[in-house]
Design a protein around this motif. Structure first.
Motif, PDB file in Angstrom:
ATOM      1  N   ARG A  53       3.155  -0.017  -4.723  1.00  0.00           N
ATOM      2  CA  ARG A  53       4.112   0.706  -3.880  1.00  0.00           C
ATOM      3  C   ARG A  53       4.916   1.697  -4.711  1.00  0.00           C
ATOM      4  N   LYS A  54       5.367   1.267  -5.861  1.00  0.00           N
ATOM      5  CA  LYS A  54       6.143   2.155  -6.721  1.00  0.00           C
ATOM      6  C   LYS A  54       5.280   3.319  -7.202  1.00  0.00           C
ATOM      7  N   LYS A  55       4.025   3.021  -7.484  1.00  0.00           N
ATOM      8  CA  LYS A  55       3.116   4.053  -7.960  1.00  0.00           C
ATOM      9  C   LYS A  55       2.823   5.076  -6.866  1.00  0.00           C
ATOM     10  N   ASN A  56       2.605   4.619  -5.683  1.00  0.00           N
ATOM     11  CA  ASN A  56       2.197   5.502  -4.586  1.00  0.00           C
ATOM     12  C   ASN A  56       3.356   6.156  -3.846  1.00  0.00           C
ATOM     13  N   LYS A  57       4.458   5.417  -3.690  1.00  0.00           N
ATOM     14  CA  LYS A  57       5.619   5.891  -2.930  1.00  0.00           C
ATOM     15  C   LYS A  57       5.206   6.419  -1.552  1.00  0.00           C
ATOM     16  N   LYS A  58       4.327   5.654  -0.899  1.00  0.00           N
ATOM     17  CA  LYS A  58       3.857   6.047   0.425  1.00  0.00           C
ATOM     18  C   LYS A  58       4.817   5.535   1.486  1.00  0.00           C
ATOM     19  N   ILE A  59       4.898   6.282   2.586  1.00  0.00           N
ATOM     20  CA  ILE A  59       5.692   5.869   3.740  1.00  0.00           C
ATOM     21  C   ILE A  59       4.737   5.702   4.911  1.00  0.00           C
ATOM     22  N   ILE A  60       4.900   4.616   5.657  1.00  0.00           N
ATOM     23  CA  ILE A  60       4.036   4.344   6.801  1.00  0.00           C
ATOM     24  C   ILE A  60       4.492   5.183   7.982  1.00  0.00           C
ATOM     25  N   SER A  61       3.546   5.824   8.622  1.00  0.00           N
ATOM     26  CA  SER A  61       3.886   6.615   9.795  1.00  0.00           C
ATOM     27  C   SER A  61       3.856   5.746  11.041  1.00  0.00           C
ATOM     28  N   ILE A  62       4.460   6.249  12.089  1.00  0.00           N
ATOM     29  CA  ILE A  62       4.485   5.535  13.361  1.00  0.00           C
ATOM     30  C   ILE A  62       3.056   5.336  13.871  1.00  0.00           C
ATOM     31  N   ASP A  63       2.167   6.282  13.631  1.00  0.00           N
ATOM     32  CA  ASP A  63       0.776   6.156  14.088  1.00  0.00           C
ATOM     33  C   ASP A  63       0.103   4.931  13.483  1.00  0.00           C
ATOM     34  N   ASN A  64       0.408   4.635  12.227  1.00  0.00           N
ATOM     35  CA  ASN A  64      -0.192   3.470  11.582  1.00  0.00           C
ATOM     36  C   ASN A  64       0.343   2.160  12.129  1.00  0.00           C
ATOM     37  N   LEU A  65       1.541   2.190  12.700  1.00  0.00           N
ATOM     38  CA  LEU A  65       2.125   0.961  13.245  1.00  0.00           C
ATOM     39  C   LEU A  65       1.291   0.421  14.399  1.00  0.00           C
ATOM     40  N   LYS A  66       0.702   1.302  15.185  1.00  0.00           N
ATOM     41  CA  LYS A  66      -0.101   0.865  16.320  1.00  0.00           C
ATOM     42  C   LYS A  66      -1.264   0.002  15.852  1.00  0.00           C
ATOM     43  N   ASP A  67      -1.798   0.304  14.665  1.00  0.00           N
ATOM     44  CA  ASP A  67      -2.920  -0.457  14.128  1.00  0.00           C
ATOM     45  C   ASP A  67      -2.522  -1.872  13.730  1.00  0.00           C
ATOM     46  N   THR A  68      -1.240  -2.108  13.460  1.00  0.00           N
ATOM     47  CA  THR A  68      -0.808  -3.424  13.000  1.00  0.00           C
ATOM     48  C   THR A  68      -0.593  -4.401  14.141  1.00  0.00           C
ATOM     49  N   MET A  69      -0.708  -3.923  15.358  1.00  0.00           N
ATOM     50  CA  MET A  69      -0.394  -4.775  16.488  1.00  0.00           C
ATOM     51  C   MET A  69      -1.624  -5.523  16.979  1.00  0.00           C
ATOM     52  N   SER A  70      -1.409  -6.726  17.407  1.00  0.00           N
ATOM     53  CA  SER A  70      -2.467  -7.584  17.913  1.00  0.00           C
ATOM     54  C   SER A  70      -2.872  -7.160  19.317  1.00  0.00           C
ATOM     55  N   VAL A  71      -4.143  -7.356  19.631  1.00  0.00           N
ATOM     56  CA  VAL A  71      -4.655  -7.048  20.963  1.00  0.00           C
ATOM     57  C   VAL A  71      -3.983  -7.938  22.005  1.00  0.00           C
ATOM     58  N   ASN A  72      -3.571  -9.126  21.627  1.00  0.00           N
ATOM     59  CA  ASN A  72      -3.013 -10.085  22.561  1.00  0.00           C
ATOM     60  C   ASN A  72      -1.506  -9.959  22.758  1.00  0.00           C
ATOM     61  N   ASP A  73      -0.875  -8.927  22.189  1.00  0.00           N
ATOM     62  CA  ASP A  73       0.568  -8.780  22.337  1.00  0.00           C
ATOM     63  C   ASP A  73       0.930  -8.613  23.803  1.00  0.00           C
ATOM     64  N   ARG A  74       1.943  -9.333  24.234  1.00  0.00           N
ATOM     65  CA  ARG A  74       2.353  -9.297  25.645  1.00  0.00           C
ATOM     66  C   ARG A  74       3.023  -7.982  25.997  1.00  0.00           C
ATOM     67  N   ASP A  75       3.925  -7.542  25.145  1.00  0.00           N
ATOM     68  CA  ASP A  75       4.646  -6.322  25.466  1.00  0.00           C
ATOM     69  C   ASP A  75       4.469  -5.317  24.339  1.00  0.00           C
ATOM     70  N   HIS A  76       3.564  -4.412  24.546  1.00  0.00           N
ATOM     71  CA  HIS A  76       3.178  -3.416  23.546  1.00  0.00           C
ATOM     72  C   HIS A  76       4.387  -2.632  23.034  1.00  0.00           C
ATOM     73  N   ASN A  77       5.255  -2.194  23.927  1.00  0.00           N
ATOM     74  CA  ASN A  77       6.397  -1.376  23.524  1.00  0.00           C
ATOM     75  C   ASN A  77       7.396  -2.148  22.673  1.00  0.00           C
ATOM     76  N   ASP A  78       7.668  -3.407  23.018  1.00  0.00           N
ATOM     77  CA  ASP A  78       8.587  -4.216  22.220  1.00  0.00           C
ATOM     78  C   ASP A  78       8.043  -4.436  20.819  1.00  0.00           C
ATOM     79  N   ASN A  79       6.744  -4.695  20.732  1.00  0.00           N
ATOM     80  CA  ASN A  79       6.130  -4.929  19.433  1.00  0.00           C
ATOM     81  C   ASN A  79       6.136  -3.660  18.592  1.00  0.00           C
ATOM     82  N   LEU A  80       5.869  -2.530  19.212  1.00  0.00           N
ATOM     83  CA  LEU A  80       5.907  -1.260  18.498  1.00  0.00           C
ATOM     84  C   LEU A  80       7.312  -1.002  17.967  1.00  0.00           C
ATOM     85  N   GLU A  81       8.306  -1.285  18.793  1.00  0.00           N
ATOM     86  CA  GLU A  81       9.695  -1.096  18.390  1.00  0.00           C
ATOM     87  C   GLU A  81      10.066  -2.044  17.243  1.00  0.00           C
ATOM     88  N   LEU A  82       9.617  -3.292  17.317  1.00  0.00           N
ATOM     89  CA  LEU A  82       9.885  -4.249  16.245  1.00  0.00           C
ATOM     90  C   LEU A  82       9.221  -3.810  14.948  1.00  0.00           C
TER      91      LEU A  82
END
Length: 170
Positions: free
Chosen positions: A81-110
């Motif tokens: 992380r220190k070497k790369n100093k990358k920041i995660i974009s909002i677009d990448n957050l969608k990939d971290t969410m489970s298919v079975n999430d009940r409330d997509h918007n709440d999970n995205l916000e979290l």
């Protein structure tokens, strides 16, 4: 797993592989939740496995193998992380969410809220709430005192509350 670790400490390569196999899904999930991309997570896992193999003989208590391994992994992730100093974009957050999430918007916000935390706060939140480690285990993994872990968790929760207050007002 303690049997495998005990054998690995005494030089059994197959036992070491078996012990590592039981822990790799945890390491991958942790890297994923900490926002480390797949390639860097793989690199951190390789470095972790190599370091563990070279130093397994220093592990005094086999029951701490998993926390010891996670501690090595987090240190490797911190280096990357220190070497790369990358920041995660909002677009990448969608990939971290489970298919079975009940409330997509709440999970995205979290996920957005967690990713806005400092790396130290994100780490304690992920270890405690997502990975399910106890405060004591986190002390061992992060090599920090119990009071430090508790205060970081408290501050991280306060930051999350602030995030939700701001998002509710907007």
């Amino acid at each position: 797993m303690d049997d495998f670790v005990q054998k690995a400490i005494h030089g059994d390569k197959e036992a070491f592989i078996s012990a590592i196999d039981k822990c790799t899904p945890i390491l991958y999930k942790l890297g994923y939740k900490l926002g480390i991309n797949d390639e860097d997570t793989g690199d951190a896992m390789q470095d972790t496995i190599l370091a563990a193999y070279e130093k397994i003989w220093t592990l005094k208590n086999p029951e701490y193998f998993k926390t010891w391994l996670i501690r090595i992994f987090i240190n490797r992730c911190n280096s990357i992380r220190k070497k790369n100093k990358k920041i995660i974009s909002i677009d990448n957050l969608k990939d971290t969410m489970s298919v079975n999430d009940r409330d997509h918007n709440d999970n995205l916000e979290l996920n957005e809220a967690i990713n806005n935390l400092s790396y130290d706060y994100k780490t304690v939140i992920v270890l405690y709430y997502i990975m399910g480690f106890t405060i004591k285990e986190m002390c061992s993994i992060l090599d920090k005192k119990e009071g430090t872990i508790k205060s970081q968790l408290s501050r991280a929760r306060n930051e999350l509350r602030k995030f939700y207050k701001v998002s509710e007002e907007a």
